[in-house]
Design an enzyme around this catalytic site. Structure first.
Site, PDB file in Angstrom:
ATOM      1  N   THR A  88      22.701   7.806 -17.171  1.00 27.59           N
ATOM      2  CA  THR A  88      21.376   7.820 -16.546  1.00 27.59           C
ATOM      3  C   THR A  88      20.403   7.233 -17.571  1.00 27.59           C
ATOM      4  O   THR A  88      20.749   7.073 -18.744  1.00 27.59           O
ATOM      5  CB  THR A  88      20.922   9.251 -16.185  1.00 27.59           C
ATOM      6  OG1 THR A  88      20.772  10.010 -17.397  1.00 27.59           O
ATOM      7  CG2 THR A  88      21.907   9.948 -15.265  1.00 27.59           C
ATOM      8  N   ALA A 138      22.497  11.449 -21.109  1.00 27.98           N
ATOM      9  CA  ALA A 138      21.129  11.903 -20.826  1.00 27.98           C
ATOM     10  C   ALA A 138      20.262  11.382 -21.969  1.00 27.98           C
ATOM     11  O   ALA A 138      20.541  11.660 -23.150  1.00 27.98           O
ATOM     12  CB  ALA A 138      21.092  13.429 -20.764  1.00 27.98           C
ATOM     13  N   VAL A 175      24.255  12.458 -25.655  1.00 33.91           N
ATOM     14  CA  VAL A 175      22.829  12.201 -25.902  1.00 33.91           C
ATOM     15  C   VAL A 175      22.632  10.696 -26.093  1.00 33.91           C
ATOM     16  O   VAL A 175      23.323  10.059 -26.895  1.00 33.91           O
ATOM     17  CB  VAL A 175      22.332  12.985 -27.134  1.00 33.91           C
ATOM     18  CG1 VAL A 175      20.885  12.626 -27.436  1.00 33.91           C
ATOM     19  CG2 VAL A 175      22.460  14.491 -26.890  1.00 33.91           C
ATOM     20  N   LYS A 176      21.702  10.170 -25.314  1.00 34.23           N
ATOM     21  CA  LYS A 176      21.442   8.721 -25.372  1.00 34.23           C
ATOM     22  C   LYS A 176      20.159   8.497 -26.165  1.00 34.23           C
ATOM     23  O   LYS A 176      19.118   9.102 -25.867  1.00 34.23           O
ATOM     24  CB  LYS A 176      21.269   8.224 -23.946  1.00 34.23           C
ATOM     25  CG  LYS A 176      21.601   6.789 -23.689  1.00 34.23           C
ATOM     26  CD  LYS A 176      21.508   6.571 -22.186  1.00 34.23           C
ATOM     27  CE  LYS A 176      21.827   5.167 -21.798  1.00 34.23           C
ATOM     28  NZ  LYS A 176      21.505   4.946 -20.378  1.00 34.23           N
ATOM     29  N   VAL A 177      20.251   7.626 -27.164  1.00 30.92           N
ATOM     30  CA  VAL A 177      19.078   7.335 -28.004  1.00 30.92           C
ATOM     31  C   VAL A 177      18.866   5.821 -28.050  1.00 30.92           C
ATOM     32  O   VAL A 177      19.823   5.052 -27.944  1.00 30.92           O
ATOM     33  CB  VAL A 177      19.259   7.872 -29.458  1.00 30.92           C
ATOM     34  CG1 VAL A 177      19.449   9.388 -29.468  1.00 30.92           C
ATOM     35  CG2 VAL A 177      20.404   7.176 -30.177  1.00 30.92           C
TER      36      VAL A 177
END
Ligand code: E4P
Length: 217
Positions: A27, A56, A82-84
Protein backbone atom coordinates in the site's frame (compact mmCIF):
# COMPACT_ATOMS: atom_id res chain seq x y z
CA UNK A 1 8.55 -14.75 -9.00
CA UNK A 2 6.24 -13.64 -6.21
CA UNK A 3 3.28 -11.31 -6.72
CA UNK A 4 2.03 -8.62 -4.40
CA UNK A 5 -1.25 -6.80 -4.95
CA UNK A 6 -0.61 -3.07 -5.03
CA UNK A 7 -3.87 -1.80 -3.55
CA UNK A 8 -5.70 -0.68 -0.44
CA UNK A 9 -8.93 -2.28 -1.64
CA UNK A 10 -9.63 -5.41 0.41
CA UNK A 11 -12.19 -6.75 -2.08
CA UNK A 12 -9.49 -6.76 -4.78
CA UNK A 13 -7.04 -8.43 -2.40
CA UNK A 14 -9.55 -11.18 -1.60
CA UNK A 15 -10.14 -11.73 -5.32
CA UNK A 16 -6.41 -12.13 -6.09
CA UNK A 17 -6.09 -14.39 -3.05
CA UNK A 18 -8.94 -16.60 -4.33
CA UNK A 19 -7.08 -16.93 -7.67
CA UNK A 20 -4.06 -18.30 -5.78
CA UNK A 21 -1.90 -15.41 -6.96
CA UNK A 22 -1.38 -13.47 -3.74
CA UNK A 23 2.01 -13.56 -2.01
CA UNK A 24 1.55 -10.25 -0.16
CA UNK A 25 0.31 -6.69 -0.48
CA UNK A 26 1.77 -3.21 -0.88
CA UNK A 27 0.00 0.00 0.00
CA UNK A 28 1.04 3.63 -0.10
CA UNK A 29 -0.54 6.86 1.17
CA UNK A 30 -2.25 7.49 -2.20
CA UNK A 31 -3.82 4.00 -2.21
CA UNK A 32 -5.01 4.46 1.39
CA UNK A 33 -6.52 7.84 0.48
CA UNK A 34 -8.27 6.15 -2.46
CA UNK A 35 -9.74 3.51 -0.13
CA UNK A 36 -11.38 6.28 1.92
CA UNK A 37 -10.72 4.23 5.08
CA UNK A 38 -8.61 4.50 8.24
CA UNK A 39 -5.02 3.43 7.49
CA UNK A 40 -4.51 1.16 10.50
CA UNK A 41 -7.90 -0.55 10.01
CA UNK A 42 -7.06 -1.31 6.38
CA UNK A 43 -3.64 -2.74 7.24
CA UNK A 44 -5.11 -4.89 10.01
CA UNK A 45 -7.79 -6.25 7.70
CA UNK A 46 -5.27 -7.00 4.93
CA UNK A 47 -3.00 -8.81 7.41
CA UNK A 48 -5.99 -11.01 8.25
CA UNK A 49 -6.34 -11.99 4.58
CA UNK A 50 -2.70 -12.86 3.84
CA UNK A 51 0.23 -14.18 5.87
CA UNK A 52 2.59 -12.65 3.29
CA UNK A 53 4.35 -9.32 3.78
CA UNK A 54 2.01 -6.31 3.90
CA UNK A 55 3.76 -3.00 3.26
CA UNK A 56 2.53 -0.07 5.35
CA UNK A 57 4.24 3.25 4.64
CA UNK A 58 5.34 5.81 7.20
CA UNK A 59 4.01 9.31 6.63
CA UNK A 60 6.79 11.25 8.40
CA UNK A 61 9.87 12.55 6.63
CA UNK A 62 12.18 12.81 9.67
CA UNK A 63 13.96 9.86 11.28
CA UNK A 64 12.60 10.25 14.81
CA UNK A 65 8.94 10.42 13.78
CA UNK A 66 9.44 7.66 11.19
CA UNK A 67 10.70 5.38 13.97
CA UNK A 68 7.69 6.22 16.17
CA UNK A 69 5.29 5.55 13.31
CA UNK A 70 7.11 2.32 12.40
CA UNK A 71 6.69 1.15 15.97
CA UNK A 72 2.91 1.63 15.74
CA UNK A 73 2.70 -0.03 12.32
CA UNK A 74 4.78 -3.10 13.15
CA UNK A 75 2.61 -3.80 16.18
CA UNK A 76 -0.50 -4.16 13.98
CA UNK A 77 0.51 -7.66 12.84
CA UNK A 78 3.58 -9.89 12.48
CA UNK A 79 3.56 -9.62 8.68
CA UNK A 80 3.62 -5.82 8.52
CA UNK A 81 6.56 -4.59 6.46
CA UNK A 82 7.47 -1.00 7.22
CA UNK A 83 7.81 1.07 4.06
CA UNK A 84 10.15 4.06 4.15
CA UNK A 85 11.10 6.55 1.44
CA UNK A 86 14.52 6.54 -0.19
CA UNK A 87 15.95 9.52 1.68
CA UNK A 88 18.78 9.87 4.20
CA UNK A 89 16.26 9.68 7.06
CA UNK A 90 14.48 6.76 5.40
CA UNK A 91 17.75 4.86 5.04
CA UNK A 92 18.64 5.57 8.68
CA UNK A 93 15.24 4.23 9.72
CA UNK A 94 15.74 1.22 7.43
CA UNK A 95 19.05 0.39 9.08
CA UNK A 96 17.66 0.73 12.61
CA UNK A 97 14.46 -1.22 11.91
CA UNK A 98 16.21 -3.98 9.92
CA UNK A 99 18.76 -4.36 12.70
CA UNK A 100 15.83 -4.89 15.02
CA UNK A 101 14.42 -7.72 12.89
CA UNK A 102 11.68 -5.69 11.18
CA UNK A 103 11.16 -6.19 7.45
CA UNK A 104 11.65 -2.90 5.62
CA UNK A 105 10.59 -1.95 2.10
CA UNK A 106 12.50 1.06 0.76
CA UNK A 107 10.26 2.81 -1.71
CA UNK A 108 10.49 5.47 -4.42
CA UNK A 109 13.73 4.08 -5.90
CA UNK A 110 14.65 5.53 -9.28
CA UNK A 111 18.38 4.84 -9.60
CA UNK A 112 20.86 1.95 -9.19
CA UNK A 113 22.84 3.92 -6.59
CA UNK A 114 19.70 4.41 -4.49
CA UNK A 115 19.13 0.66 -4.63
CA UNK A 116 22.73 0.05 -3.58
CA UNK A 117 22.24 2.29 -0.53
CA UNK A 118 19.02 0.49 0.43
CA UNK A 119 20.82 -2.87 0.30
CA UNK A 120 23.65 -1.48 2.45
CA UNK A 121 21.00 -0.29 4.93
CA UNK A 122 19.71 -3.87 5.19
CA UNK A 123 16.40 -3.42 3.33
CA UNK A 124 14.38 -6.59 2.86
CA UNK A 125 12.77 -5.06 -0.26
CA UNK A 126 13.79 -2.34 -2.67
CA UNK A 127 10.92 -0.89 -4.71
CA UNK A 128 12.10 0.55 -8.06
CA UNK A 129 9.19 2.34 -9.79
CA UNK A 130 9.33 1.27 -13.42
CA UNK A 131 6.08 2.86 -14.63
CA UNK A 132 6.96 6.32 -13.37
CA UNK A 133 10.33 6.13 -15.17
CA UNK A 134 8.61 5.03 -18.39
CA UNK A 135 6.19 7.96 -17.93
CA UNK A 136 9.09 10.40 -18.29
CA UNK A 137 10.57 8.47 -21.25
CA UNK A 138 13.30 6.70 -19.28
CA UNK A 139 13.69 2.92 -19.27
CA UNK A 140 12.23 1.37 -16.11
CA UNK A 141 13.41 -2.12 -17.03
CA UNK A 142 16.99 -0.95 -17.55
CA UNK A 143 16.92 0.07 -13.87
CA UNK A 144 15.75 -3.41 -12.88
CA UNK A 145 18.59 -5.04 -14.88
CA UNK A 146 21.17 -2.76 -13.32
CA UNK A 147 19.94 -3.38 -9.77
CA UNK A 148 19.89 -7.15 -10.45
CA UNK A 149 23.52 -6.99 -11.59
CA UNK A 150 24.65 -4.90 -8.61
CA UNK A 151 22.89 -7.11 -6.06
CA UNK A 152 24.31 -10.25 -7.70
CA UNK A 153 27.82 -8.74 -7.82
CA UNK A 154 27.83 -8.32 -4.04
CA UNK A 155 25.45 -11.11 -3.00
CA UNK A 156 23.03 -8.67 -1.37
CA UNK A 157 19.96 -10.38 0.09
CA UNK A 158 17.68 -7.40 -0.60
CA UNK A 159 14.76 -8.49 -2.76
CA UNK A 160 13.95 -6.55 -5.91
CA UNK A 161 10.25 -5.69 -5.71
CA UNK A 162 9.31 -4.18 -9.06
CA UNK A 163 6.76 -1.43 -8.40
CA UNK A 164 4.70 1.06 -10.38
CA UNK A 165 3.82 -1.81 -12.69
CA UNK A 166 1.35 -0.78 -15.34
CA UNK A 167 1.23 -3.66 -17.84
CA UNK A 168 1.55 -7.43 -18.17
CA UNK A 169 4.64 -6.73 -20.26
CA UNK A 170 6.31 -5.10 -17.24
CA UNK A 171 5.80 -8.37 -15.34
CA UNK A 172 7.21 -10.48 -18.19
CA UNK A 173 10.28 -8.30 -18.58
CA UNK A 174 10.90 -8.16 -14.84
CA UNK A 175 10.63 -11.97 -14.64
CA UNK A 176 13.09 -12.38 -17.56
CA UNK A 177 15.57 -10.14 -15.77
CA UNK A 178 15.16 -12.16 -12.57
CA UNK A 179 13.44 -9.67 -10.28
CA UNK A 180 12.31 -11.42 -7.10
CA UNK A 181 8.87 -9.83 -6.73
CA UNK A 182 6.46 -7.61 -8.62
CA UNK A 183 3.70 -5.55 -7.06
CA UNK A 184 0.89 -4.67 -9.41
CA UNK A 185 -2.71 -3.47 -9.47
CA UNK A 186 -5.30 -6.28 -9.40
CA UNK A 187 -6.24 -5.48 -13.02
CA UNK A 188 -2.68 -6.21 -14.21
CA UNK A 189 -2.41 -9.44 -12.18
CA UNK A 190 -5.75 -10.62 -13.57
CA UNK A 191 -4.67 -9.81 -17.14
CA UNK A 192 -1.73 -12.24 -16.96
CA UNK A 193 -3.95 -15.25 -17.68
CA UNK A 194 -5.53 -13.75 -20.78
CA UNK A 195 -4.66 -14.66 -24.37
CA UNK A 196 -7.08 -14.39 -27.31
CA UNK A 197 -5.89 -17.71 -28.74
CA UNK A 198 -6.70 -19.42 -25.43
CA UNK A 199 -10.27 -18.05 -25.62
CA UNK A 200 -10.56 -19.02 -29.29
CA UNK A 201 -9.16 -22.49 -28.59
CA UNK A 202 -11.68 -23.08 -25.79
CA UNK A 203 -14.51 -21.96 -28.05
CA UNK A 204 -13.47 -24.52 -30.68
CA UNK A 205 -12.99 -27.37 -28.20
CA UNK A 206 -16.36 -26.70 -26.54
CA UNK A 207 -18.13 -26.75 -29.92
CA UNK A 208 -16.39 -29.96 -31.07
CA UNK A 209 -16.94 -31.73 -27.75
CA UNK A 210 -20.66 -30.94 -28.00
CA UNK A 211 -20.72 -32.66 -31.41
CA UNK A 212 -19.46 -35.93 -29.87
CA UNK A 213 -22.54 -36.10 -27.63
CA UNK A 214 -20.32 -37.53 -24.87
CA UNK A 215 -20.01 -36.72 -21.18
CA UNK A 216 -16.99 -37.44 -18.95
CA UNK A 217 -18.94 -37.77 -15.69
C1 E4P B 1 4.64 0.48 -4.74
O1 E4P B 1 4.81 0.05 -3.63
C2 E4P B 1 3.78 1.63 -5.04
O2 E4P B 1 2.67 1.56 -4.19
C3 E4P B 1 3.20 1.62 -6.45
O3 E4P B 1 3.68 0.54 -7.18
C4 E4P B 1 3.23 2.92 -7.14
O4 E4P B 1 2.64 2.78 -8.40
P1 E4P B 1 2.19 4.03 -9.29
O5 E4P B 1 3.38 4.64 -9.90
O6 E4P B 1 1.28 3.42 -10.32
O7 E4P B 1 1.46 4.97 -8.36
Amino acid sequence: MKFFADTGDVAEIREIQSMGLLDGVTTNPSLIAKSGRQFKDVIKEICGITDGPVSAEVAALDYETMMKEADVLRKIAKNVTVKVPLTVDGLRACKALSGDGTMVNVTLCFSPNQALLAAKAGAHFISPFVGRLDDIHLDGMELISEIRQIYDNYDYDTNILVASVRTANHIKEAALIGADYATAPASVLKSLVKHPLTDKGIEGFVADWKKTGQSII
